[in-house]
Write a protein that holds these residues in place. Structure first.
Motif, PDB file in Angstrom:
ATOM      1  N   PHE A 115      43.096 -31.158   7.655  1.00  0.00           N
ATOM      2  CA  PHE A 115      42.794 -32.545   7.994  1.00  0.00           C
ATOM      3  C   PHE A 115      43.759 -33.456   7.237  1.00  0.00           C
ATOM      4  CE2 PHE A 115      38.979 -30.005   7.736  1.00  0.00           C
ATOM      5  CZ  PHE A 115      38.379 -30.202   8.962  1.00  0.00           C
ATOM      6  N   CYS A 116      43.734 -34.727   7.621  1.00  0.00           N
ATOM      7  CA  CYS A 116      44.467 -35.760   6.867  1.00  0.00           C
ATOM      8  C   CYS A 116      45.919 -35.330   6.629  1.00  0.00           C
ATOM      9  CB  CYS A 116      43.789 -36.045   5.533  1.00  0.00           C
ATOM     10  SG  CYS A 116      42.019 -36.352   5.649  1.00  0.00           S
ATOM     11  N   GLY A 117      46.571 -34.857   7.664  1.00  0.00           N
ATOM     12  CA  GLY A 117      47.987 -34.484   7.558  1.00  0.00           C
ATOM     13  C   GLY A 117      48.244 -33.363   6.577  1.00  0.00           C
ATOM     14  N   GLY A 118      47.274 -32.462   6.423  1.00  0.00           N
ATOM     15  CA  GLY A 118      47.474 -31.311   5.537  1.00  0.00           C
ATOM     16  C   GLY A 118      47.022 -31.554   4.113  1.00  0.00           C
ATOM     17  N   ARG A 119      46.505 -32.754   3.836  1.00  0.00           N
ATOM     18  CA  ARG A 119      46.063 -33.064   2.460  1.00  0.00           C
ATOM     19  C   ARG A 119      44.639 -32.564   2.206  1.00  0.00           C
ATOM     20  NH1 ARG A 119      47.045 -39.219   1.488  1.00  0.00           N
ATOM     21  NH2 ARG A 119      46.634 -38.633  -0.697  1.00  0.00           N
ATOM     22  N   ALA A 120      43.933 -32.187   3.279  1.00  0.00           N
ATOM     23  CA  ALA A 120      42.602 -31.597   3.122  1.00  0.00           C
ATOM     24  C   ALA A 120      42.521 -30.354   4.001  1.00  0.00           C
ATOM     25  CB  ALA A 120      41.516 -32.597   3.503  1.00  0.00           C
ATOM     26  N   ALA A 121      41.728 -29.378   3.575  1.00  0.00           N
ATOM     27  CA  ALA A 121      41.564 -28.151   4.352  1.00  0.00           C
ATOM     28  C   ALA A 121      40.149 -27.643   4.185  1.00  0.00           C
ATOM     29  CB  ALA A 121      42.571 -27.096   3.894  1.00  0.00           C
ATOM     30  N   ALA A 122      39.647 -26.966   5.225  1.00  0.00           N
ATOM     31  CA  ALA A 122      38.280 -26.442   5.149  1.00  0.00           C
ATOM     32  C   ALA A 122      38.195 -25.059   5.770  1.00  0.00           C
ATOM     33  CB  ALA A 122      37.317 -27.388   5.851  1.00  0.00           C
ATOM     34  N   LEU A 123      37.312 -24.264   5.201  1.00  0.00           N
ATOM     35  CA  LEU A 123      36.984 -22.911   5.669  1.00  0.00           C
ATOM     36  C   LEU A 123      35.500 -22.869   5.995  1.00  0.00           C
ATOM     37  CD1 LEU A 123      38.354 -20.241   3.171  1.00  0.00           C
ATOM     38  CD2 LEU A 123      39.105 -20.637   5.508  1.00  0.00           C
ATOM     39  N   VAL A 124      35.124 -21.990   6.906  1.00  0.00           N
ATOM     40  CA  VAL A 124      33.713 -21.808   7.215  1.00  0.00           C
ATOM     41  C   VAL A 124      33.310 -20.356   6.962  1.00  0.00           C
ATOM     42  CG1 VAL A 124      31.923 -22.046   8.977  1.00  0.00           C
ATOM     43  CG2 VAL A 124      33.918 -23.556   9.014  1.00  0.00           C
ATOM     44  N   VAL A 125      32.171 -20.172   6.314  1.00  0.00           N
ATOM     45  CA  VAL A 125      31.575 -18.843   6.175  1.00  0.00           C
ATOM     46  C   VAL A 125      30.240 -18.871   6.909  1.00  0.00           C
ATOM     47  CG1 VAL A 125      30.667 -17.118   4.581  1.00  0.00           C
ATOM     48  CG2 VAL A 125      32.657 -18.476   3.926  1.00  0.00           C
ATOM     49  N   THR A 126      30.150 -18.147   8.026  1.00  0.00           N
ATOM     50  CA  THR A 126      28.908 -18.142   8.800  1.00  0.00           C
ATOM     51  C   THR A 126      28.023 -16.976   8.379  1.00  0.00           C
ATOM     52  OG1 THR A 126      29.806 -16.721  10.519  1.00  0.00           O
ATOM     53  CG2 THR A 126      30.135 -19.102  10.790  1.00  0.00           C
ATOM     54  N   ARG A 127      26.763 -17.056   8.745  1.00  0.00           N
ATOM     55  CA  ARG A 127      25.845 -15.962   8.428  1.00  0.00           C
ATOM     56  C   ARG A 127      26.247 -14.702   9.187  1.00  0.00           C
ATOM     57  NH1 ARG A 127      19.994 -16.990   9.139  1.00  0.00           N
ATOM     58  NH2 ARG A 127      19.938 -15.255   7.660  1.00  0.00           N
ATOM     59  N   GLN A 128      26.804 -14.917  10.381  1.00  0.00           N
ATOM     60  CA  GLN A 128      27.269 -13.773  11.169  1.00  0.00           C
ATOM     61  C   GLN A 128      28.384 -13.008  10.440  1.00  0.00           C
ATOM     62  OE1 GLN A 128      28.598 -14.789  15.142  1.00  0.00           O
ATOM     63  NE2 GLN A 128      29.058 -12.641  15.601  1.00  0.00           N
ATOM     64  N   MET A 129      29.279 -13.764   9.795  1.00  0.00           N
ATOM     65  CA  MET A 129      30.360 -13.117   9.034  1.00  0.00           C
ATOM     66  C   MET A 129      29.790 -12.243   7.919  1.00  0.00           C
ATOM     67  SD  MET A 129      33.153 -16.130   8.459  1.00  0.00           S
ATOM     68  CE  MET A 129      33.788 -17.112   9.826  1.00  0.00           C
ATOM     69  N   LEU A 130      28.780 -12.759   7.242  1.00  0.00           N
ATOM     70  CA  LEU A 130      28.154 -11.992   6.161  1.00  0.00           C
ATOM     71  C   LEU A 130      27.535 -10.712   6.711  1.00  0.00           C
ATOM     72  CD1 LEU A 130      26.406 -14.781   4.012  1.00  0.00           C
ATOM     73  CD2 LEU A 130      28.597 -13.669   3.601  1.00  0.00           C
ATOM     74  N   GLN A 131      26.845 -10.853   7.848  1.00  0.00           N
ATOM     75  CA  GLN A 131      26.226  -9.686   8.477  1.00  0.00           C
ATOM     76  C   GLN A 131      27.280  -8.655   8.872  1.00  0.00           C
ATOM     77  OE1 GLN A 131      23.898 -11.349  11.644  1.00  0.00           O
ATOM     78  NE2 GLN A 131      22.370 -12.135  10.201  1.00  0.00           N
ATOM     79  N   GLU A 132      28.316  -9.128   9.566  1.00  0.00           N
ATOM     80  CA  GLU A 132      29.335  -8.212  10.083  1.00  0.00           C
ATOM     81  C   GLU A 132      30.099  -7.490   8.979  1.00  0.00           C
ATOM     82  OE1 GLU A 132      30.263 -10.640  14.238  1.00  0.00           O
ATOM     83  OE2 GLU A 132      31.795 -10.458  12.690  1.00  0.00           O
ATOM     84  N   THR A 133      30.298  -8.164   7.838  1.00  0.00           N
ATOM     85  CA  THR A 133      31.100  -7.558   6.771  1.00  0.00           C
ATOM     86  C   THR A 133      30.241  -6.904   5.698  1.00  0.00           C
ATOM     87  OG1 THR A 133      31.098  -9.638   5.533  1.00  0.00           O
ATOM     88  CG2 THR A 133      32.926  -9.275   7.051  1.00  0.00           C
ATOM     89  N   GLY A 134      28.947  -7.197   5.725  1.00  0.00           N
ATOM     90  CA  GLY A 134      28.075  -6.659   4.692  1.00  0.00           C
ATOM     91  C   GLY A 134      28.236  -7.365   3.353  1.00  0.00           C
ATOM     92  N   ALA A 135      28.918  -8.513   3.354  1.00  0.00           N
ATOM     93  CA  ALA A 135      29.138  -9.244   2.100  1.00  0.00           C
ATOM     94  C   ALA A 135      27.902 -10.071   1.761  1.00  0.00           C
ATOM     95  CB  ALA A 135      30.353 -10.152   2.223  1.00  0.00           C
ATOM     96  N   SER A 136      27.663 -10.255   0.463  1.00  0.00           N
ATOM     97  CA  SER A 136      26.558 -11.101   0.020  1.00  0.00           C
ATOM     98  C   SER A 136      27.068 -12.517  -0.223  1.00  0.00           C
ATOM     99  CB  SER A 136      25.978 -10.547  -1.270  1.00  0.00           C
ATOM    100  OG  SER A 136      26.967 -10.603  -2.281  1.00  0.00           O
ATOM    101  N   MET A 137      26.142 -13.473  -0.308  1.00  0.00           N
ATOM    102  CA  MET A 137      26.523 -14.857  -0.603  1.00  0.00           C
ATOM    103  C   MET A 137      27.312 -14.924  -1.912  1.00  0.00           C
ATOM    104  SD  MET A 137      26.613 -17.704   0.856  1.00  0.00           S
ATOM    105  CE  MET A 137      26.046 -18.275   2.444  1.00  0.00           C
ATOM    106  N   GLU A 138      26.898 -14.081  -2.881  1.00  0.00           N
ATOM    107  CA  GLU A 138      27.585 -14.017  -4.179  1.00  0.00           C
ATOM    108  C   GLU A 138      29.071 -13.709  -4.010  1.00  0.00           C
ATOM    109  OE1 GLU A 138      26.824 -11.202  -7.588  1.00  0.00           O
ATOM    110  OE2 GLU A 138      24.804 -11.952  -7.235  1.00  0.00           O
TER     111      GLU A 138
END
Lengths: 322, 322
Positions: free
Chosen positions: A218-241
């Motif tokens: 965002f903002c011409g590259g001065r901001a960036a965001a990632l999303v972690v969905t619950r589905q990703m956690l399920q699919e990878t077996g990763a915990s919130m930790e």
């Protein structure tokens, strides 16, 4: 509440026995390192002591709790003196330590958080210290304790993790001086750093990969965001930790001044972790959504859809960066 | 060739003027930090001096070369005394420094590599030092130089990068003690660590993501390999230099004792970077394919197809781990 100097706190502890040490919930290296270094020191002096932690000791820090002197351990009920380490306020005690939230339940609090709320009868507070373990080190010296390799490892754990391996802005010359002394005392520094900063689980790697696909600027590259969905956690077996490391990724990209990570919550909405560079106040951003934290690292919760959450954040980022 | 103590090298340098300092090709933080710290020190003493580097100074280290005293800079042709820093042998000079490869061309070599070949008339070699910058610090003290913030930053750069921010096994108590002193002297340590260890370019992030899709495990998870193809570089706009960070990824996964990264070469075949844990010799693995290096980090080139390369490596991994 009485504010103590290190020598006074040392004297107090030397007079006590059957001592219970409290570590905060979601324990980090500094509370674990502080707690078990102090416990080992008290055992060395022949005192009965144990650590009670607001949550289980994370596996990577299990060494701190290993091979304690069983003959000197106590149950919480046997405690006659209660000490908290690295706990800024009673809400950080969590369910496990809820018995100690009432006034007067903690006899001595040892802490380095400037925001310390002052819940204990006696307080050893040194907000100028990068890590609580730096205070514990001084305390142990004042108590005449020998810094064994095991104690040195506990203290190094706190020192290293609370300063991001000597990289965070809180790092002090004193932190390095102490690291040198702990190395000389036999701290297992190489393995500690490897476990705390290098090793990732397979599910963490898989999660990072999936989350990186959502990277948006965002903002011409001065901001960036990632999303972690619950589905990703399920699919990878990763915990919130295991999302811990990911929250630093957006901010680590060249040119990015605000990095955000949106973690989908079971109850709906998103927990947002914000990391900022110099000149941008993460706490200010999160406060606008009812959250808070530090200048460079803060968090908030936004109970909206992903699109709506992104939109609100993006608007705030634009405002802050303009 | 004469082997010198720090005091002797200091005396030699104090007697000279019009001094040219050589840094090795593919320069790292230690050669750059050593070179520019020494150059600034010589300028402080009113001597004419300059740094000549085997390749351009990387952008992230540009601060080391910034704002030098122009009135005291010299051209290579004006040099009357030549000093090499952090150069183990003449093959590390590369094309730019090829004039200095012949015997007697370098008057003084200052190095910390145990494998130093001894090409200079005088040698200040301290193989026990984690970073060459640790030697330069002692040398500057012996020369009576004031450690300015600029010099401190150069020395911190070498210290921090050669020890992986105090995490590699070569880190010494002395390294931390010196880091403390350099912080006190005004080193810009926070920005240095941020630039050297945290910030990634967008193309680096994109490349990492593509390369991670090729992650394969061998030997029941005790070995792992990644592939970086030329197509990935083209698609992401990343340079070969930007694969630096990736080579540490396979080894950083829990349970992995051998991590390999295969980089497709323009001339065909693969450059293989191998990283190993304790108990596995990376150099031994790479030697089997005509390569070499250190115990924990080594490299080789295999002029085969991807499948054939993987097969050969896998066989070797199995052999080494069994």
């Amino acid at each position: 509440m009485e504010c103590l100097e290190v020598e006074q706190a040392a004297k107090l502890l030397l007079e006590q026995d059957w001592i219970l040490i409290l570590c905060h919930k979601n324990p980090d290296g500094d509370t674990i390192g502080s707690g078990f270094a102090l416990c080992r020191a008290l055992h060395q002096l022949g005192k009965h002591a144990a650590v009670l932690c607001g949550d289980n000791v994370p596996r990577r820090m299990a060494f701190a709790a290993a091979d304690l002197d069983e003959t000197l351990r106590i149950s919480p009920k046997q405690a006659r003196y209660v000490v908290s380490v690295d706990i800024a306020n009673t809400s950080l005690m969590g369910l496990v330590l809820s018995d100690y939230q009432q006034e007067g339940a903690v006899d001595l609090a040892i802490d380095h958080h400037p925001s310390h709320s002052g819940f204990a009868s006696n307080l050893l507070l040194r907000p100028e210290e990068a890590a609580n373990c730096q205070i514990i080190y001084e305390l142990l010296l004042a108590m005449g304790v020998e810094i064994t390799p095991e104690i040195a490892s506990c203290l190094y754990l706190g020192l290293s993790t609370d300063t991001g391996c000597f990289r965070f802005s809180n790092t002090q010359p004193r932190t390095h001086q102490l690291a040198a002394r702990l190395m000389e005392a036999g701290a297992d520094w190489f393995e500690i750093n490897r476990n705390m900063f290098e090793i990732k689980t397979r599910s963490q790697i898989a999660l990072e990969q999936k989350a990186l696909r959502t990277l948006r600027f965002f903002c011409g590259g001065r901001a960036a965001a990632l999303v972690v969905t619950r589905q990703m956690l399920q699919e990878t077996g990763a915990s919130m930790e295991e999302t811990e490391a990911i929250v630093n990724v957006p901010k680590s990209i060249e040119g990015v001044e605000i990095g955000a990570t949106l973690k989908e919550q079971p109850e709906g909405g998103f927990k947002v972790s914000v990391r900022t560079g110099e000149g941008v106040d993460a706490c200010e951003i999160c406060s606008a959504f009812g959250g808070g934290g530090h200048k460079r690292a803060a968090g908030c919760q936004i109970m909206q859809t992903l699109d709506e959450t992104m939109l609100r954040l993006c608007k705030k980022f634009e405002e802050v960066l303009s």
